[in-house]
Design a protein around this motif. Structure first.
Motif, mmCIF file in Angstrom:
data_model
loop_
_atom_site.group_PDB
_atom_site.id
_atom_site.type_symbol
_atom_site.label_atom_id
_atom_site.label_comp_id
_atom_site.label_asym_id
_atom_site.label_seq_id
_atom_site.Cartn_x
_atom_site.Cartn_y
_atom_site.Cartn_z
ATOM 1 N N HIS A 87 0.804 -1.224 0.000
ATOM 2 C CA HIS A 87 0.000 0.000 0.000
ATOM 3 C C HIS A 87 0.840 1.279 0.000
ATOM 4 O O HIS A 87 0.356 2.323 -0.420
ATOM 5 N N ILE A 88 2.082 1.195 0.463
ATOM 6 C CA ILE A 88 2.968 2.351 0.277
ATOM 7 C C ILE A 88 3.254 2.509 -1.221
ATOM 8 O O ILE A 88 3.173 3.605 -1.770
ATOM 9 N N ARG A 89 3.528 1.401 -1.879
ATOM 10 C CA ARG A 89 3.737 1.469 -3.326
ATOM 11 C C ARG A 89 2.454 1.915 -4.022
ATOM 12 O O ARG A 89 2.477 2.736 -4.949
ATOM 13 N N GLY A 90 1.323 1.384 -3.544
ATOM 14 C CA GLY A 90 0.036 1.800 -4.103
ATOM 15 C C GLY A 90 -0.192 3.295 -3.947
ATOM 16 O O GLY A 90 -0.770 3.943 -4.835
ATOM 17 N N ALA A 91 0.251 3.840 -2.822
ATOM 18 C CA ALA A 91 0.110 5.287 -2.611
ATOM 19 C C ALA A 91 0.874 6.052 -3.685
ATOM 20 O O ALA A 91 0.363 7.021 -4.261
ATOM 21 N N LEU A 92 2.101 5.602 -3.976
ATOM 22 C CA LEU A 92 2.866 6.238 -5.059
ATOM 23 C C LEU A 92 2.137 6.083 -6.391
ATOM 24 O O LEU A 92 2.058 7.020 -7.187
#
Lengths: 267, 267, 267
Positions: A87-92
């Motif tokens: 989800h950190i990657r998803g945020a990006l």
């Protein structure tokens, strides 16, 4: 919310969920569907249909906001490193800046402690390194004029929580005055004064973290009110709590909603 | 506590925090500051200033005690293996014995279950092996004379919790008498009877674990009273709870303090 | 329960515990005793005597049921991957089918969120792969006739929780009607309608998960009643909660028992 109240046909839910999942997951992950196909295909389908097709697809929050509240909740919980990474990657992927992500994670130090925040930042470091994302670190805040950390904290506490926050600090005076001072100086004078997130977003991620933890009911009630004080709406709060059913389970969401209802009534 | 109530100048807080962090971290770790410099320099600074310069520097507990309550809390939470490793090593650095560390971790089996304690012991094993630290394992307790586990447990329960503990056991008699018996025999007759920690220290780590968990309010209330019964002071309790703001967040500390205030009032 | 109320001699407890531990652990693990011998031999002994010799040996639940409630609790907690792995394998060792295990883990998505369930399934995948165990994946449920997910969910909610469940959904109507709809459609219409576990077993693992979490008291109360409605007994509920003292600590078990007593009284 009314038009959402009619459940769409199952096929629509799946297709809509898959489309969102592909955006959030970027080109990196095969759909969770494939990973679970041989083991728990029903749960794979529910992930697509319910988590993405029903909840994520709701119109009340932007995808950027949805990712930040999820990152906040998973950082606070500390039990799902794989999903936090995702989800950190998803945020990006949905356009959140690295700085917004690190500010969100650092904010959680107030609500779940420094270990949770430091582990969240390790996850962010790993993702940013894989993605070649650079954090634009805040310029030094520079001199704050005549305002001390305590004064700045009190000012922000008033802006966010009104009298309620002061009552908390006041109530500590007899037994643990220093804890009250740290709350003002560190939580509000340091963290909330950070420039990387606006106050409404800070309150949304606070509501998410307190909902997911399930052990911070008085604080949740206070910050639901705080959210409304700094530009958030009841719909924002309900959306964040609803999304937490996916990430922390229905009891967390239902109990948080009971607290939110009380805060709405007394606001 | 009064002299602490005047906030020191920022520079002092940083310098003081860094000095402590270097002792606790030993020669092994670069300051967390360096690790976060490019990602979240503000949080790195707050770690030094707030966690170490403000809280750890407080005079109310010894560093040995501060490390043991942190080890207890992180063992109970089970979500921060990196920090648990760091603080077990930190406990050795400030002079805690390996045996005190393993007794603290084993004690947590009562409050957070066996998996939490077993994982804490795995972390201790890894640290001890790196540091070449040997545990002086307790000599076999030998025969307890005529006292059964149940009798020994009841005796310790009385010493610690007075009537309150008995009321808990009594209240289980109708629905789950065996759970009451296990509480007496295992929690008090086995664990609290262990020789590696005195009762005051057992109650301090209990307060730390219950504060960090956030789900054990009735037990926290009872053991705040228990702490006072076995030689702990109100200041001890407030210090432990204040320190938990760093490791488990402000809501955990604030809610625990509310429970402690009730226990103080009825003591 | 009465014959259990007389504590057996210590030697019996150890021998009995070791025998059970060897069955659950299969041929893969040396007894936890060996692993802890040099570090915390007392805790190793208590694991055998208390966790297995006292609690696991109790007659109230089958070993299959004991393993599934443990898998449910450890999945919900998310803090003990090593023990989750051990107990998933233990579930296979005592005759639980892979499908019962995956259904139990998927069920936990309702109570602790999707990340917890997805991580539990990853653990199951690893164990099944090591053991060469194949999941007989559910045949597609096929068309449900005229019954929508909402109708099916409402039917199951009535069967399990009677009026109480409806009151929860009703109470959400003013503030968060969609959350109520998701509860009916996803939690009951999708998950509880799954064919791999009967309703009594679903309620037992629900009681286990809510007990271990410690943050779902209203839901625990409801599902203790639900358990009695679908064929479970008070003894079942007390056994599950008692077992949780081992896996989540005494405060979790004691607080859950207080909630269960209220549910028993109003049932």
């Amino acid at each position: 919310m009314d038009e959402d109240a009619t459940a769409p046909a199952p096929d629509d839910r799946y297709a809509r969920g898959l489309e969102i999942l592909r955006v959030v997951g970027g080109q990196h992950d095969p759909a969770v569907v494939d990973a679970l196909a041989d083991l728990a295909p029903d749960l794979a389908r529910y992930t697509v249909e319910f988590a993405y097709g029903d909840v994520y697809a709701r119109p009340g929050l932007t995808w950027r906001e949805r990712q930040l509240v999820t990152v906040a909740a998973l950082t606070a919980l500390g039990t799902a490193p794989t999903q936090l990474h995702f989800h950190i990657r998803g945020a990006l992927e949905v356009g959140t800046t690295p700085r917004e992500i690190t500010e969100t994670i650092a904010h959680i130090s107030v609500y779940a402690g420094f270990p949770a925040a430091l582990n969240g930042l390790s996850a962010a470091r790993a993702v940013f390194s894989e993605e070649g994302a650079a954090v634009e670190v805040a310029a030094d805040r520079g001199p704050d004029g005549d305002e001390s950390r305590y004064e700045r904290g009190l000012r922000l506490l008033s802006e966010i929580d009104g009298d309620a926050g002061h009552r908390v600090v006041e109530s500590l005076r007899d037994v643990a005055p220093d804890l009250g001072r740290y709350l003002v100086e560190f939580a509000f004078g340091d963290i909330y004064a950070g420039t990387g997130l606006d106050l409404r977003m800070r309150e949304l991620v606070t509501v998410a973290a307190c909902t997911a933890l399930g052990t911070a009911t008085p604080q949740l009630r206070l910050h639901v009110g705080g959210c409304l004080n700094v530009g958030g709406t009841r719909e924002d709060v309900v959306e964040v709590i609803t999304q937490m059913a996916v990430y922390a389970g229905f009891p967390a969401a239902l109990n948080a909603l009971a607290a939110a209802r009380e805060a709405f009534a007394s606001h």
